[in-house]
Write a protein that holds these residues in place. Structure first.
Motif, PDB file in Angstrom:
ATOM      1  N   ASP A  49       0.821  -1.213   0.000  1.00  0.00           N
ATOM      2  CA  ASP A  49       0.000   0.000   0.000  1.00  0.00           C
ATOM      3  C   ASP A  49       0.860   1.271   0.000  1.00  0.00           C
ATOM      4  O   ASP A  49       0.343   2.361  -0.185  1.00  0.00           O
ATOM      5  CB  ASP A  49      -0.982   0.015   1.168  1.00  0.00           C
ATOM      6  CG  ASP A  49      -0.315   0.189   2.515  1.00  0.00           C
ATOM      7  OD1 ASP A  49       0.791  -0.360   2.693  1.00  0.00           O
ATOM      8  OD2 ASP A  49      -0.895   0.843   3.393  1.00  0.00           O
ATOM      9  N   VAL A  85      -0.821   4.967  -9.344  1.00  0.00           N
ATOM     10  CA  VAL A  85      -1.407   4.530  -8.083  1.00  0.00           C
ATOM     11  C   VAL A  85      -2.694   5.292  -7.861  1.00  0.00           C
ATOM     12  O   VAL A  85      -2.718   6.519  -7.970  1.00  0.00           O
ATOM     13  CB  VAL A  85      -0.444   4.786  -6.895  1.00  0.00           C
ATOM     14  CG1 VAL A  85      -1.100   4.382  -5.578  1.00  0.00           C
ATOM     15  CG2 VAL A  85       0.876   4.066  -7.094  1.00  0.00           C
ATOM     16  N   PRO A  87      -5.215   5.660  -4.813  1.00  0.00           N
ATOM     17  CA  PRO A  87      -5.582   5.322  -3.434  1.00  0.00           C
ATOM     18  C   PRO A  87      -7.094   5.371  -3.245  1.00  0.00           C
ATOM     19  O   PRO A  87      -7.817   5.994  -4.022  1.00  0.00           O
ATOM     20  CB  PRO A  87      -4.885   6.396  -2.597  1.00  0.00           C
ATOM     21  CG  PRO A  87      -4.730   7.555  -3.530  1.00  0.00           C
ATOM     22  CD  PRO A  87      -4.624   6.979  -4.921  1.00  0.00           C
ATOM     23  N   ASP A  88      -7.563   4.687  -2.241  1.00  0.00           N
ATOM     24  CA  ASP A  88      -8.965   4.724  -1.813  1.00  0.00           C
ATOM     25  C   ASP A  88      -9.941   4.229  -2.869  1.00  0.00           C
ATOM     26  O   ASP A  88     -11.082   4.704  -2.929  1.00  0.00           O
ATOM     27  CB  ASP A  88      -9.361   6.136  -1.355  1.00  0.00           C
ATOM     28  CG  ASP A  88      -8.468   6.646  -0.237  1.00  0.00           C
ATOM     29  OD1 ASP A  88      -8.129   5.839   0.650  1.00  0.00           O
ATOM     30  OD2 ASP A  88      -8.076   7.823  -0.270  1.00  0.00           O
ATOM     31  N   ASN A 104      -5.848  -4.487  -7.611  1.00  0.00           N
ATOM     32  CA  ASN A 104      -6.423  -3.766  -6.479  1.00  0.00           C
ATOM     33  C   ASN A 104      -6.437  -4.651  -5.254  1.00  0.00           C
ATOM     34  O   ASN A 104      -6.403  -5.867  -5.359  1.00  0.00           O
ATOM     35  CB  ASN A 104      -7.828  -3.244  -6.799  1.00  0.00           C
ATOM     36  CG  ASN A 104      -8.812  -4.362  -7.027  1.00  0.00           C
ATOM     37  OD1 ASN A 104      -8.999  -5.204  -6.175  1.00  0.00           O
ATOM     38  ND2 ASN A 104      -9.448  -4.380  -8.189  1.00  0.00           N
ATOM     39  N   ARG A 116      -8.769   0.313   4.209  1.00  0.00           N
ATOM     40  CA  ARG A 116      -7.828   0.934   3.286  1.00  0.00           C
ATOM     41  C   ARG A 116      -7.775   0.106   2.016  1.00  0.00           C
ATOM     42  O   ARG A 116      -7.596  -1.095   2.047  1.00  0.00           O
ATOM     43  CB  ARG A 116      -6.435   1.021   3.910  1.00  0.00           C
ATOM     44  CG  ARG A 116      -6.399   1.957   5.081  1.00  0.00           C
ATOM     45  CD  ARG A 116      -5.025   2.151   5.656  1.00  0.00           C
ATOM     46  NE  ARG A 116      -4.035   1.206   5.188  1.00  0.00           N
ATOM     47  CZ  ARG A 116      -2.951   0.878   5.852  1.00  0.00           C
ATOM     48  NH1 ARG A 116      -2.708   1.419   7.002  1.00  0.00           N
ATOM     49  NH2 ARG A 116      -2.090   0.011   5.368  1.00  0.00           N
ATOM     50  N   PHE A 118      -6.684   0.254  -2.443  1.00  0.00           N
ATOM     51  CA  PHE A 118      -5.900   0.957  -3.446  1.00  0.00           C
ATOM     52  C   PHE A 118      -5.866   0.128  -4.716  1.00  0.00           C
ATOM     53  O   PHE A 118      -6.139  -1.073  -4.713  1.00  0.00           O
ATOM     54  CB  PHE A 118      -4.477   1.234  -2.953  1.00  0.00           C
ATOM     55  CG  PHE A 118      -3.720  -0.017  -2.589  1.00  0.00           C
ATOM     56  CD1 PHE A 118      -2.916  -0.657  -3.519  1.00  0.00           C
ATOM     57  CD2 PHE A 118      -3.821  -0.558  -1.323  1.00  0.00           C
ATOM     58  CE1 PHE A 118      -2.224  -1.805  -3.199  1.00  0.00           C
ATOM     59  CE2 PHE A 118      -3.138  -1.707  -0.989  1.00  0.00           C
ATOM     60  CZ  PHE A 118      -2.337  -2.331  -1.937  1.00  0.00           C
TER      61      PHE A 118
END
Length: 127
Positions: A49, A85, A87-88, A104, A116, A118
């Motif tokens: 991550d 990348v 995120p979220d 993912n 969390r 990503f």
């Protein structure tokens, strides 16, 4: 007539202090090794991550159950390079047109999901 005294059984050998110390040292060594292994395993679980563009990744699993891990780009087992990348999100469709494929993941801390998540866009560097 008096009876001759009966010989008594030899005394049980006393445990040596050295043997006891050795057993304690071995037990402590095993406990320390197990603890260090657990720390290494937990510390390495979430490193994916923290992947950034330009990092390299290898898959220690398979296509159905991937086990992606960060590796040095010069490592012989480096397979993929991170090109983007997100995120979220777990929407790997965002990688279409940007990279060879998207990967993912949602991080799972034992029994409780951390929430969390990503997506990594990856290019195959073995071409």
């Amino acid at each position: 007539m008096t009876e001759a005294p009966q010989p008594s059984a030899p005394p049980a050998p006393a445990r040596s202090r050295t043997a006891l110390v050795a057993k304690i040292a071995v037990s402590a060594g095993v406990a320390i090794a197990l603890g260090a292994g657990a720390v290494y395993w937990f510390a390495g679980r979430d490193d994916l991550d923290r992947a950034e563009v330009g990092d390299c990744v290898t898959n220690h699993g398979n296509l159905i159950f991937p086990d992606m891990r960060l590796v040095g780009c010069g490592a012989p087992d480096a397979q993929f390079k991170v090109v983007r990348v997100f995120p979220d999100t777990k929407d790997d469709a965002q990688c279409l047109g940007l990279a060879d494929f998207g990967f993912n993941e949602e991080l799972d801390n034992n029994r409780h999901r951390s929430g969390r998540q990503f997506t990594l866009c990856l290019d195959d560097i073995r071409k």
